[in-house]
Write a protein that holds these residues in place. Sequence first.
Motif, PDB file in Angstrom:
ATOM      1  N   PRO A  82      56.696  13.117  43.986  1.00 12.78           N
ATOM      2  CA  PRO A  82      57.950  13.066  42.243  1.00 12.78           C
ATOM      3  C   PRO A  82      58.039  14.556  42.553  1.00 12.78           C
ATOM      4  O   PRO A  82      57.241  15.510  42.213  1.00 12.78           O
ATOM      5  CB  PRO A  82      55.680  13.119  41.896  1.00 12.78           C
ATOM      6  N   MET A  86      60.272  16.777  38.983  1.00 16.57           N
ATOM      7  CA  MET A  86      61.069  16.529  37.375  1.00 16.57           C
ATOM      8  C   MET A  86      62.171  17.364  37.719  1.00 16.57           C
ATOM      9  O   MET A  86      63.596  17.194  36.484  1.00 16.57           O
ATOM     10  CB  MET A  86      60.438  17.324  36.190  1.00 16.57           C
ATOM     11  N   GLY A  88      62.158  24.630  47.697  1.00 22.01           N
ATOM     12  CA  GLY A  88      60.801  24.114  46.941  1.00 22.01           C
ATOM     13  C   GLY A  88      60.065  22.284  46.991  1.00 22.01           C
ATOM     14  O   GLY A  88      59.204  21.893  47.862  1.00 22.01           O
ATOM     15  N   HIS A  89      61.302  21.721  46.590  1.00 21.87           N
ATOM     16  CA  HIS A  89      61.116  20.413  46.410  1.00 21.87           C
ATOM     17  C   HIS A  89      61.357  19.699  47.382  1.00 21.87           C
ATOM     18  O   HIS A  89      60.843  18.636  48.169  1.00 21.87           O
ATOM     19  CB  HIS A  89      61.968  19.966  45.332  1.00 21.87           C
ATOM     20  N   LEU A 105      59.523  19.683  50.430  1.00 22.91           N
ATOM     21  CA  LEU A 105      58.361  18.036  50.241  1.00 22.91           C
ATOM     22  C   LEU A 105      58.784  16.666  50.463  1.00 22.91           C
ATOM     23  O   LEU A 105      58.015  16.099  50.884  1.00 22.91           O
ATOM     24  CB  LEU A 105      58.163  18.067  48.540  1.00 22.91           C
ATOM     25  N   PHE A 159      52.681  17.366  47.532  1.00 23.52           N
ATOM     26  CA  PHE A 159      52.661  18.021  46.582  1.00 23.52           C
ATOM     27  C   PHE A 159      52.495  19.584  46.693  1.00 23.52           C
ATOM     28  O   PHE A 159      51.845  19.793  47.345  1.00 23.52           O
ATOM     29  CB  PHE A 159      51.584  18.042  44.998  1.00 23.52           C
ATOM     30  N   GLY A 160      53.383  19.918  45.415  1.00 26.21           N
ATOM     31  CA  GLY A 160      53.424  21.643  45.936  1.00 26.21           C
ATOM     32  C   GLY A 160      52.271  22.582  45.389  1.00 26.21           C
ATOM     33  O   GLY A 160      51.413  21.841  44.623  1.00 26.21           O
ATOM     34  N   ASP A 213      52.131  24.214  42.114  1.00 25.11           N
ATOM     35  CA  ASP A 213      51.154  24.607  40.446  1.00 25.11           C
ATOM     36  C   ASP A 213      49.351  23.443  41.945  1.00 25.11           C
ATOM     37  O   ASP A 213      49.049  22.784  41.806  1.00 25.11           O
ATOM     38  CB  ASP A 213      52.072  22.621  40.033  1.00 25.11           C
ATOM     39  N   PRO A 240      52.838  24.386  51.044  1.00 24.60           N
ATOM     40  CA  PRO A 240      52.649  26.047  50.828  1.00 24.60           C
ATOM     41  C   PRO A 240      53.956  25.885  50.046  1.00 24.60           C
ATOM     42  O   PRO A 240      55.124  25.245  49.749  1.00 24.60           O
ATOM     43  CB  PRO A 240      52.955  26.585  52.131  1.00 24.60           C
ATOM     44  N   THR A 241      53.177  26.760  49.132  1.00 24.12           N
ATOM     45  CA  THR A 241      54.582  27.597  48.346  1.00 24.12           C
ATOM     46  C   THR A 241      55.893  27.882  48.995  1.00 24.12           C
ATOM     47  O   THR A 241      55.750  29.218  49.366  1.00 24.12           O
ATOM     48  CB  THR A 241      53.675  28.619  47.066  1.00 24.12           C
TER      49      THR A 241
HETATM   50  P1  AMP Z   1      58.058  19.894  38.999  1.00 24.28           P
HETATM   51  O1  AMP Z   1      59.772  19.114  39.632  1.00 24.28           O
HETATM   52  O2  AMP Z   1      58.432  21.286  38.707  1.00 24.28           O
HETATM   53  O3  AMP Z   1      56.957  18.667  38.543  1.00 24.28           O
HETATM   54  O4  AMP Z   1      57.591  19.932  40.658  1.00 24.28           O
HETATM   55  C1  AMP Z   1      57.844  18.736  41.692  1.00 24.28           C
HETATM   56  C2  AMP Z   1      56.723  19.231  43.237  1.00 24.28           C
HETATM   57  O5  AMP Z   1      57.831  20.144  43.710  1.00 24.28           O
HETATM   58  C3  AMP Z   1      55.279  19.011  42.128  1.00 24.28           C
HETATM   59  O6  AMP Z   1      54.459  18.945  43.376  1.00 24.28           O
HETATM   60  C4  AMP Z   1      55.451  21.120  42.915  1.00 24.28           C
HETATM   61  O7  AMP Z   1      54.575  21.279  43.347  1.00 24.28           O
HETATM   62  C5  AMP Z   1      56.780  20.760  43.563  1.00 24.28           C
HETATM   63  N1  AMP Z   1      56.809  22.409  43.576  1.00 24.28           N
HETATM   64  C6  AMP Z   1      57.722  22.920  42.660  1.00 24.28           C
HETATM   65  N2  AMP Z   1      58.031  24.465  42.918  1.00 24.28           N
HETATM   66  C7  AMP Z   1      57.476  24.753  44.488  1.00 24.28           C
HETATM   67  C8  AMP Z   1      58.066  25.632  45.193  1.00 24.28           C
HETATM   68  N3  AMP Z   1      58.267  27.116  44.843  1.00 24.28           N
HETATM   69  N4  AMP Z   1      57.217  25.547  46.676  1.00 24.28           N
HETATM   70  C9  AMP Z   1      56.870  24.162  46.831  1.00 24.28           C
HETATM   71  N5  AMP Z   1      56.181  22.962  46.104  1.00 24.28           N
HETATM   72  C10 AMP Z   1      56.987  23.399  45.036  1.00 24.28           C
END
Ligand code: AMP
Length: 278
Positions: free
Chosen positions: A28, A30, A36-37, A40, A146-147, A150, A174-175
């Motif tokens: 999932p 946005m 990062g995305h 995943l 999920f990352g 968050d 991991p981030t």
């Molecule tokens: P978002 O589009 O910001 O809602 O993020 C979607 C997914 O990507 C969420 O599970 C976030 O935790 C993950 N995510 C966003 N930034 C990062 C990052 N730098 N490293 C790892 N996962 C990330």
Amino acid sequence: MKLVHTLDELREITDAWHNAGEVIGVTPTMGALHEGHLSLVRAAKAGSDRVITTIFVNPTQFNNADDLDKYPRTLDSDMAQLAPFGVDVIYAPGVDQMYPDGFSTTISISGVSEGLCGAKRPGHFDGVATIVAKLFLQTSADRAFFGEKDFQQLQVVKRLAADLNIPVEITGCPTVREADGLALSSRNVRLTENGRKIAPALYAAMQAAGVAIKQGTPVHEALSEAERDILAAGFAEVEYLELRAENGLAPLGTHSEPARLLAAAWLDGVRLIDNIAV
Ligand code: AMP
């Protein structure tokens, strides 16, 4: 890779996959995708037969209309980034698909969603829990990724799946960071050139605090010093900087493992969040 906008179309595809005994992994997002995305998506590809990336800027998790307006929407470039990964479906529903007329349900999770991001963003985690529950049910995901970026959201989502007996296995990834340590975020593009130079100070200060805490510095001292460093670097405000238990997120006055240091801070009118294991 198929772009799908409606639930009916999605269900036709996922029914066929389930009938064939295939494992469905979901990431999932946005949108406004970055590495990062994509990390995943890589994890989802490795752990599932089929992968759905959802792209939906969920209005109910924004408690600030300006933040929602300014949130980047980049579907074409998102699709281009996903193409090389062999994602099967991009599910990008419209707001009317997710919140049709008469929509009246909210999922609210206590405990892990309280404090930290939950304190200053009223209703945020209700919005997250509700939309994630809908995405789990709509995609009939077997696995979801999920990352850790968050971290509180990850805990909320795990609680949601456990409490509502949703048969989905949640994996935290991991981030992903820039070379200078700044955690990748879709909001980073809103930083000024100068702000972008200042931004890594958040992670640097958190790391220094983490080391100090592990070496025995009292938690409140290490956190006060980190906050001073973040502000001295040029951040406008530290919204929170707290040591919490990794499981359940209970506040920690003294160090006990496994712990997590979590922060939110404002720079250039942009709210940045980060967290590290301590
Ligand atoms: P978002 O589009 O910001 O809602 O993020 C979607 C997914 O990507 C969420 O599970 C976030 O935790 C993950 N995510 C966003 N930034 C990062 C990052 N730098 N490293 C790892 N996962 C990330």
